[in-house]
Design a protein around this motif. Structure first.
Motif, mmCIF file in Angstrom:
data_model
loop_
_atom_site.group_PDB
_atom_site.id
_atom_site.type_symbol
_atom_site.label_atom_id
_atom_site.label_comp_id
_atom_site.label_asym_id
_atom_site.label_seq_id
_atom_site.Cartn_x
_atom_site.Cartn_y
_atom_site.Cartn_z
ATOM 1 N N ARG A 66 -5.530 -1.353 11.249
ATOM 2 C CA ARG A 66 -5.091 -0.576 12.074
ATOM 3 C C ARG A 66 -3.292 -0.029 11.004
ATOM 4 O O ARG A 66 -2.928 0.609 11.912
ATOM 5 N N GLU A 67 -3.408 -0.247 9.910
ATOM 6 C CA GLU A 67 -2.478 -0.254 9.175
ATOM 7 C C GLU A 67 -1.804 1.005 8.593
ATOM 8 O O GLU A 67 -2.655 2.256 8.520
ATOM 9 N N THR A 68 -0.967 1.868 8.609
ATOM 10 C CA THR A 68 -0.072 2.797 7.666
ATOM 11 C C THR A 68 0.127 2.869 6.355
ATOM 12 O O THR A 68 1.167 1.505 6.282
ATOM 13 N N LEU A 69 -0.537 3.000 5.030
ATOM 14 C CA LEU A 69 -0.366 2.712 3.535
ATOM 15 C C LEU A 69 0.320 4.173 3.456
ATOM 16 O O LEU A 69 0.509 5.219 3.399
ATOM 17 N N THR A 70 1.053 3.420 1.678
ATOM 18 C CA THR A 70 2.013 4.689 1.722
ATOM 19 C C THR A 70 2.069 4.135 0.271
ATOM 20 O O THR A 70 1.982 3.129 -0.638
ATOM 21 N N ALA A 71 2.648 4.993 -0.111
ATOM 22 C CA ALA A 71 2.530 4.511 -1.853
ATOM 23 C C ALA A 71 3.911 4.066 -1.761
ATOM 24 O O ALA A 71 3.246 2.563 -2.764
ATOM 25 N N ALA A 72 5.024 4.232 -1.468
ATOM 26 C CA ALA A 72 6.367 2.442 -1.705
ATOM 27 C C ALA A 72 5.507 1.226 -1.002
ATOM 28 O O ALA A 72 5.575 0.478 -0.608
ATOM 29 N N ALA A 73 4.420 1.781 0.311
ATOM 30 C CA ALA A 73 3.878 0.193 0.497
ATOM 31 C C ALA A 73 2.011 0.432 1.489
ATOM 32 O O ALA A 73 1.913 0.443 1.843
ATOM 33 N N PRO A 74 1.774 0.242 -0.040
ATOM 34 C CA PRO A 74 0.084 0.439 -0.254
ATOM 35 C C PRO A 74 -0.307 -0.680 0.637
ATOM 36 O O PRO A 74 -2.008 -0.127 1.408
ATOM 37 N N PHE A 75 -0.228 -1.581 1.146
ATOM 38 C CA PHE A 75 -0.532 -2.769 1.818
ATOM 39 C C PHE A 75 -0.160 -2.264 3.256
ATOM 40 O O PHE A 75 -0.317 -3.669 4.245
ATOM 41 N N GLY A 76 0.775 -1.459 3.817
ATOM 42 C CA GLY A 76 1.221 -1.546 4.995
ATOM 43 C C GLY A 76 2.893 -2.578 5.047
ATOM 44 O O GLY A 76 3.211 -3.057 4.143
ATOM 45 N N VAL A 77 3.270 -2.424 6.438
ATOM 46 C CA VAL A 77 4.475 -2.484 6.732
ATOM 47 C C VAL A 77 4.562 -3.710 7.574
ATOM 48 O O VAL A 77 5.656 -4.470 8.047
ATOM 49 N N SER A 78 3.715 -3.892 8.400
ATOM 50 C CA SER A 78 3.740 -4.676 9.048
ATOM 51 C C SER A 78 3.428 -6.236 8.924
ATOM 52 O O SER A 78 3.895 -7.390 8.354
ATOM 53 N N ALA A 79 4.452 -6.675 9.957
ATOM 54 C CA ALA A 79 5.007 -8.360 9.641
ATOM 55 C C ALA A 79 3.599 -8.970 9.831
ATOM 56 O O ALA A 79 3.223 -10.537 9.535
ATOM 57 N N GLN A 80 2.704 -8.739 10.554
ATOM 58 C CA GLN A 80 1.474 -9.693 11.140
ATOM 59 C C GLN A 80 0.272 -9.569 9.318
ATOM 60 O O GLN A 80 0.844 -8.653 8.947
ATOM 61 N N PRO A 81 0.031 -10.502 9.252
ATOM 62 C CA PRO A 81 -0.764 -11.038 8.037
ATOM 63 C C PRO A 81 -1.696 -9.324 8.697
ATOM 64 O O PRO A 81 -2.358 -8.892 9.121
ATOM 65 N N LEU A 82 -2.293 -9.406 6.777
ATOM 66 C CA LEU A 82 -3.324 -8.253 6.173
ATOM 67 C C LEU A 82 -4.664 -9.075 6.449
ATOM 68 O O LEU A 82 -5.230 -10.056 5.217
ATOM 69 N N ALA A 83 -5.586 -8.175 7.021
ATOM 70 C CA ALA A 83 -7.467 -8.617 6.856
ATOM 71 C C ALA A 83 -7.664 -8.563 5.284
ATOM 72 O O ALA A 83 -6.876 -8.089 5.223
ATOM 73 N N PHE A 84 -8.328 -9.572 5.376
ATOM 74 C CA PHE A 84 -8.400 -9.979 3.656
ATOM 75 C C PHE A 84 -9.685 -8.443 2.538
ATOM 76 O O PHE A 84 -8.998 -8.474 1.623
ATOM 77 N N GLU A 85 -10.197 -8.016 3.764
ATOM 78 C CA GLU A 85 -10.527 -7.521 3.559
ATOM 79 C C GLU A 85 -10.373 -6.306 2.896
ATOM 80 O O GLU A 85 -10.882 -5.391 1.945
ATOM 81 N N ALA A 86 -9.070 -5.965 4.277
ATOM 82 C CA ALA A 86 -8.665 -4.509 3.716
ATOM 83 C C ALA A 86 -7.688 -4.078 2.601
ATOM 84 O O ALA A 86 -7.893 -3.389 2.092
ATOM 85 N N ALA A 87 -6.671 -6.400 2.490
ATOM 86 C CA ALA A 87 -6.512 -5.454 1.365
ATOM 87 C C ALA A 87 -7.388 -5.560 -0.277
ATOM 88 O O ALA A 87 -6.390 -5.109 -1.156
ATOM 89 N N LEU A 88 -8.109 -6.068 0.050
ATOM 90 C CA LEU A 88 -9.185 -5.924 -1.152
ATOM 91 C C LEU A 88 -9.790 -4.745 -1.076
ATOM 92 O O LEU A 88 -10.046 -4.194 -2.298
#
Length: 199
Positions: free
Chosen positions: A114-136
């Motif tokens: 449920r991330e919002t990905l942008t050019a400035a924040a390609p991995f999102g900006v949430s303070a919560q950890p990002l799921a490894f498979e999504a980051a991959l």
């Protein structure tokens, strides 16, 4: 036996290539092995990647709370990424035949995110950890840019994939301190052996 996830293991330049490089001596049936044979290593790798890929991740922590549950997604992403981009280095471009499996693996890695990905924040900006498979998946998709594609290389020593970020694009080794030194040592040994044989 657990893996020591050191800086050298993260010499691919981006998370997706570091993950592709978890198969050691890929293609060598006798000596090759998979560092993710034990899915628990996926979680340990994600923890190390949080540290070693902090710049790419813009400080986001990675989470792999249930590595056994995500292992199928991670392995599919790893293998399709390696096939597509290793092929691109060899052939000088992306093989359209390899893209559907790659894009499907990326979609499965992002499913449920449920991330919002942008050019400035390609991995999102949430303070919560990002799921490894999504980051991959995000990291792998980033390799499709023209700049990244033009800088992809295969290390002639270990065969790992890496992004050449040198100014003139002439880097040969994934890690000069490891693979570069090994090649130099081999050349030195060969020269000395030849000198002795010719003496």
């Amino acid at each position: 036996m657990s893996v020591s996830w050191t800086q050298h293991r993260f010499s691919g330049g981006v998370l997706a290539l570091d993950t592709a490089n978890t198969v050691v001596l890929r293609g060598d049936a006798e000596r090759g092995f998979d560092r993710f044979n034990d899915p628990a290593e996926i979680a340990r790798f994600a923890d190390a990647a949080t540290l070693f890929r902090a710049d790419e991740l813009k400080g986001r922590a990675l989470a792999a709370a249930d590595p056994h549950a995500i292992a199928g997604k991670v392995i599919a992403l790893r293998e399709t990424t390696d096939r597509l981009f290793r092929g691109a280095v060899v052939a000088g471009g992306l093989a359209s035949a390899d893209m559907p499996d790659f894009l499907d693996a990326c979609a499965r890695g992002l499913a449920g995110s449920r991330e919002t990905l942008t050019a400035a924040a390609p991995f999102g900006v949430s303070a919560q950890p990002l799921a490894f498979e999504a980051a991959l998946a995000v990291s792998a998709l980033s390799l499709m840019s023209t700049d990244a594609l033009s800088r992809l290389r295969i290390c002639p020593n270990c065969r790992w994939l890496f992004v050449d970020r040198s100014r003139n694009g002439s880097r040969l080794w994934c890690d000069m301190a490891v693979c570069g030194n090994r090649q130099k040592a081999r050349r030195h040994y060969s020269r000395r052996k030849e000198e002795v044989a010719n003496a």
